[in-house]
Write a protein that holds these residues in place. Structure first.
Motif, PDB file in Angstrom:
ATOM      1  N   VAL B 280       0.857  -1.180   0.000  1.00  0.00           N
ATOM      2  CA  VAL B 280       0.000   0.000   0.000  1.00  0.00           C
ATOM      3  C   VAL B 280       0.892   1.228   0.000  1.00  0.00           C
ATOM      4  CG1 VAL B 280      -1.757   1.297   1.242  1.00  0.00           C
ATOM      5  CG2 VAL B 280      -1.894  -1.179   1.157  1.00  0.00           C
ATOM      6  N   LEU B 281       0.778   2.012  -1.066  1.00  0.00           N
ATOM      7  CA  LEU B 281       1.627   3.196  -1.195  1.00  0.00           C
ATOM      8  C   LEU B 281       1.115   4.298  -0.285  1.00  0.00           C
ATOM      9  CD1 LEU B 281       2.070   3.386  -5.047  1.00  0.00           C
ATOM     10  CD2 LEU B 281       3.715   2.608  -3.356  1.00  0.00           C
ATOM     11  N   ALA B 282       2.051   5.006   0.309  1.00  0.00           N
ATOM     12  CA  ALA B 282       1.652   6.127   1.147  1.00  0.00           C
ATOM     13  C   ALA B 282       1.303   7.320   0.275  1.00  0.00           C
ATOM     14  CB  ALA B 282       2.799   6.490   2.089  1.00  0.00           C
ATOM     15  N   GLY B 283       0.364   8.107   0.741  1.00  0.00           N
ATOM     16  CA  GLY B 283       0.072   9.378   0.080  1.00  0.00           C
ATOM     17  C   GLY B 283      -0.528   9.250  -1.303  1.00  0.00           C
ATOM     18  N   ASP B 284      -0.557  10.391  -1.987  1.00  0.00           N
ATOM     19  CA  ASP B 284      -1.140  10.438  -3.315  1.00  0.00           C
ATOM     20  C   ASP B 284      -0.064  10.719  -4.348  1.00  0.00           C
ATOM     21  OD1 ASP B 284      -4.213  10.367  -3.126  1.00  0.00           O
ATOM     22  OD2 ASP B 284      -3.620  11.686  -1.483  1.00  0.00           O
ATOM     23  N   ARG B 300       7.260   8.087  -2.625  1.00  0.00           N
ATOM     24  CA  ARG B 300       6.339   7.037  -2.201  1.00  0.00           C
ATOM     25  C   ARG B 300       6.993   5.663  -2.246  1.00  0.00           C
ATOM     26  NH1 ARG B 300       1.259   7.457  -5.913  1.00  0.00           N
ATOM     27  NH2 ARG B 300       0.095   6.583  -4.164  1.00  0.00           N
ATOM     28  N   GLU B 354       4.479  16.532   0.080  1.00  0.00           N
ATOM     29  CA  GLU B 354       3.453  17.522  -0.207  1.00  0.00           C
ATOM     30  C   GLU B 354       3.943  18.462  -1.292  1.00  0.00           C
ATOM     31  OE1 GLU B 354       0.280  17.992   1.105  1.00  0.00           O
ATOM     32  OE2 GLU B 354       0.559  16.032   2.064  1.00  0.00           O
TER      33      GLU B 354
END
Lengths: 343, 361
Positions: B280-284, B300, B354
């Motif tokens: 499961v990758l973190a973030g977008d 990521r 971010e």
């Protein structure tokens, strides 16, 4: 007692072309803490049935019963239903952008949701709860993002915000209608993960409505397969995936691309029927590779197999071998393109 | 990539870049930045093969397709089709090539004009290129209809009289009417129900054999792409992360992103799902307005190290892979390695996560 017991639900609409029977005698039960997967193609009635239960369908004739914790949602007055909707039963829809109001901050919308059901909760408390919920569904820097507008969220974050809102009042049942269909697979994995975690933590029952058999395989405990407004087959997840009885359920599984093989796919021939003029008898009969004389008589949901929760609306024998012998020759090749080849 | 599937190179994209300027100010509309939609993509498509293009929303796969067909002008780079450089041709010089490359779109509802009859919709390519007229055109349109399994007698019907699957066949008939060499299928089955999807996929592969078509197949459904493609290119943030024969990509993907993407696909087989490790990758996905430095996936990536932050990895064969299998990764995944257990070897502060987020709408 089951958390939700739906019995003989019927939903029909009057249209200029005649009466459209969207749901025709649907029955299912949802147990606390479990996930029921409802799978079906467009027009199978999977969404409209849950919307009817929640009182969200207008202009339809609805009959049957839907006992939630012993109270019938279908006969309840709208005031009582409103108290249940949102508080006891949360809902998530496919498109998170149109489910969130673009003019209001995400946090504000969660706070409003909490206070609408219990106005005695102070704004500050509700806000703290909103931040907590956003953190719970994995929004980074929740204390800052709570003041963002929906457009500042990515698709996956919006859907997670929707889940946060649906879970705000700790409902007993969560109805998720194609919650990940609009999302990328990586984001879908995150969202399903969040839903699973919440279910483990709070014991929420989930109705997962989807057309994606992969999602069903991942989250469902029990599965209902719908076609043309009725249940074709129901049973435990593994029963449906490995021991399907109904030719429609079998056809759906067969039509998927195999993993790693490039063999020709086996589609279901033809198209779903019009809900205004359904074929006589079994609705799947015109497309069914097993259809025989008796299929002009509508089959009820019959017990098949040794497991008592496995039902199939099909006259075929329960024995797999006997069934296989009744299959017509596999559909022949496409009778076209001869002229084109000559050119 | 020198060797590959049979056939000559039909299409060669070299360092294709497409930036969309972001403007600000009400009068002068100064460009204040650019969305790096496609940022240096080189690939080849051979005659008769299917190249699958996968990646998440916003990775640039559709933009790349539109650059290849010159529906968009390139910011830089070249596109060669059948040996000729078409990247700078004007509209009229481009016209003969348009016959040779056609598109099939996702939405069988939006891509057909509801007020025109099917015969006239499929007849459009003939009208535009001034090829056949009158009875001759009608005959050829009906041939095209027959080719895709539509009843030629339905020539005078409106799109609304057809189901979703049949409408997609209309779109296919229109695309194939002039017998193009290259067909770009942009999510051709995503809007269709599962049982209908299989019909259309079978049709596309039958037609490929019959007419010796070359496909570029874009889809977000990775199992469909695996089924139809000879080779697959995985895109991430405007670049090709990995490209190679489809089974190599699916079974021994070298790029951590390839692995993460594939592990996220839910398999309709509960028993297989249980033992599977999911990454499961973190973030977008970071904003393409301001893509990360070095390897674009490093913020990521579970295997990221300092090199990944500073150096952009080239797309070359890794770990003894054949020349047709290339990955843009400094630390490619080895066979049997489980990257869901890896942790990045760089400090969190260096991972610029971010950068603003892209919307999904």
């Amino acid at each position: 007692m089951a958390l939700l017991e739906v019995e003989d639900l019927r939903v029909s609409f009057a249209t200029p072309d005649g009466q459209l029977d969207a749901v025709r005698g649907l029955s299912f039960t949802v147990e606390s803490g479990k996930t029921l997967g409802i799978v079906g193609e467009s027009g199978s009635g999977k969404s409209v049935s849950t919307q009817a239960i929640m009182g969200l369908v207008r202009g339809a004739r609805i009959s049957g019963s839907a006992l939630f914790d012993g109270n019938d949602l279908l006969t309840m007055d709208s005031e009582a239903l409103r108290k249940i909707r949102g508080a006891e039963i949360g809902m998530i829809f496919q498109d998170p952008l149109s489910s969130l109001h673009p003019y209001y901050r995400v946090g504000w919308q969660i706070i409003e949701m909490i206070r609408a059901h219990d106005s005695s909760i102070a704004k500050d408390t509700a806000r703290t709860r909103a931040v907590e919920l956003l953190r719970l569904v994995g929004i980074p820097q929740a204390e800052n993002r709570v003041d963002d507008f929906p457009h500042q969220f990515s698709g996956g974050m919006r859907q997670r915000a929707m889940i946060a809102m649906a879970m705000a009042l700790n409902p007993k049942l969560l109805i998720a209608d194609e919650p990940t269909t609009a999302l990328d697979v990586t984001v879908q994995a995150q969202v399903l993960e969040v839903m699973k975690r919440l279910q483990e933590e709070f014991g929420t029952a989930i109705i997962m409505i989807t057309h994606d058999l992969g999602v069903i395989a991942e989250v469902a405990d029990d599965v209902v397969v719908m076609y043309a407004g009725a249940v074709m087959e129901e049973g435990a997840r593994d029963t449906i995936f490995y021991d399907a009885h109904h030719p429609y359920a079998e056809g759906l599984l067969l039509s998927l691309p195999g993993y790693g093989t490039r063999e020709r796919l086996v589609p279901i021939a033809g198209q779903p029927p019009s809900l205004i003029s359904l074929p006589e008898g079994c609705p799947f009969r015109p497309r069914c590779p097993y259809a025989f004389d008796r299929c002009t008589e509508t089959p009820p949901l019959l017990d098949v197999g040794d497991k008592d929760d496995h039902g199939s609306a099909c006259w075929l024998p329960a024995d797999r071998k006997a069934r296989a012998g009744m299959r017509h020759q596999p559909a022949t090749k496409r009778p076209v393109a001869k002229r084109a080849a000559k050119k | 990539m020198t060797t590959g599937t049979s056939g000559d190179v039909l299409l060669r994209a070299t360092d294709v870049v497409k930036h969309f300027p972001v403007r600000s100010g009400s009068i002068f509309r100064r460009a204040v930045g650019a969305v790096h939609a496609v940022d240096g993509v080189s690939l080849e498509v051979r005659q008769g093969e299917t190249l699958g293009l996968v990646g998440e929303t916003g990775c640039g796969k559709s933009t790349l397709a539109r650059c290849i067909t010159r529906l968009y002008d390139l910011t830089s780079g070249t596109v060669e089709f059948d040996g000729a450089d078409i990247s700078k041709l004007g509209a009229s010089a481009m016209r003969p090539y348009r016959r040779e490359m056609q598109m099939i779109f996702q939405d069988p509802y939006g891509s057909l004009n509801p007020r025109r009859r099917v015969g006239s919709i499929i007849g459009d390519p003939f009208a535009i290129h001034g090829i056949a007229s009158g009875q001759d055109r009608r005959r050829r349109v009906q041939e095209a209809m027959e080719l895709v399994g539509l009843n030629p007698e339905h020539y005078n019907r409106f799109p609304a009289e057809f189901s979703g699957g049949q409408r997609q066949r209309i779109g296919i008939a229109r695309a194939l009417a002039l017998r193009p060499k290259l067909v770009i299928c942009d999510e051709p089955v995503s809007a269709l129900d599962v049982s209908i999807q299989a019909q259309v996929i079978n049709l596309l592969s039958d037609l490929q054999k019959e007419l010796n078509l070359t496909y570029i197949f874009i889809a977000h459904d990775l199992s469909v792409v695996r089924h139809v493609s000879d080779r697959v290119a995985v895109m991430y943030l405007g670049k090709v992360a990995e490209i190679g024969p489809s089974e190599d990509i699916y079974q021994k993907g070298r790029h951590p992103y390839t692995q993460a993407l594939l592990s996220a696909v839910p398999v309709p087989d509960p028993r297989k799902m249980e033992g599977r490790a999911r990454i499961v990758l973190a973030g977008d996905v970071p904003s393409p307005l301001n893509p990360p430095t070095g390897c674009r996936f490093h913020p990521r990536c579970p295997k990221a190290r300092d090199t990944c932050v500073s150096e952009d990895p080239p797309l070359i064969p890794r770990l003894g892979d054949p020349p047709i299998h290339a990955a843009a990764c400094h630390f490619p995944v080895e066979v049997g390695e489980d990257i869901s257990l890896s942790t990045p070897q760089i400090s969190e502060s260096e991972r610029v996560i971010e950068g603003g987020l892209i919307g999904n709408a």
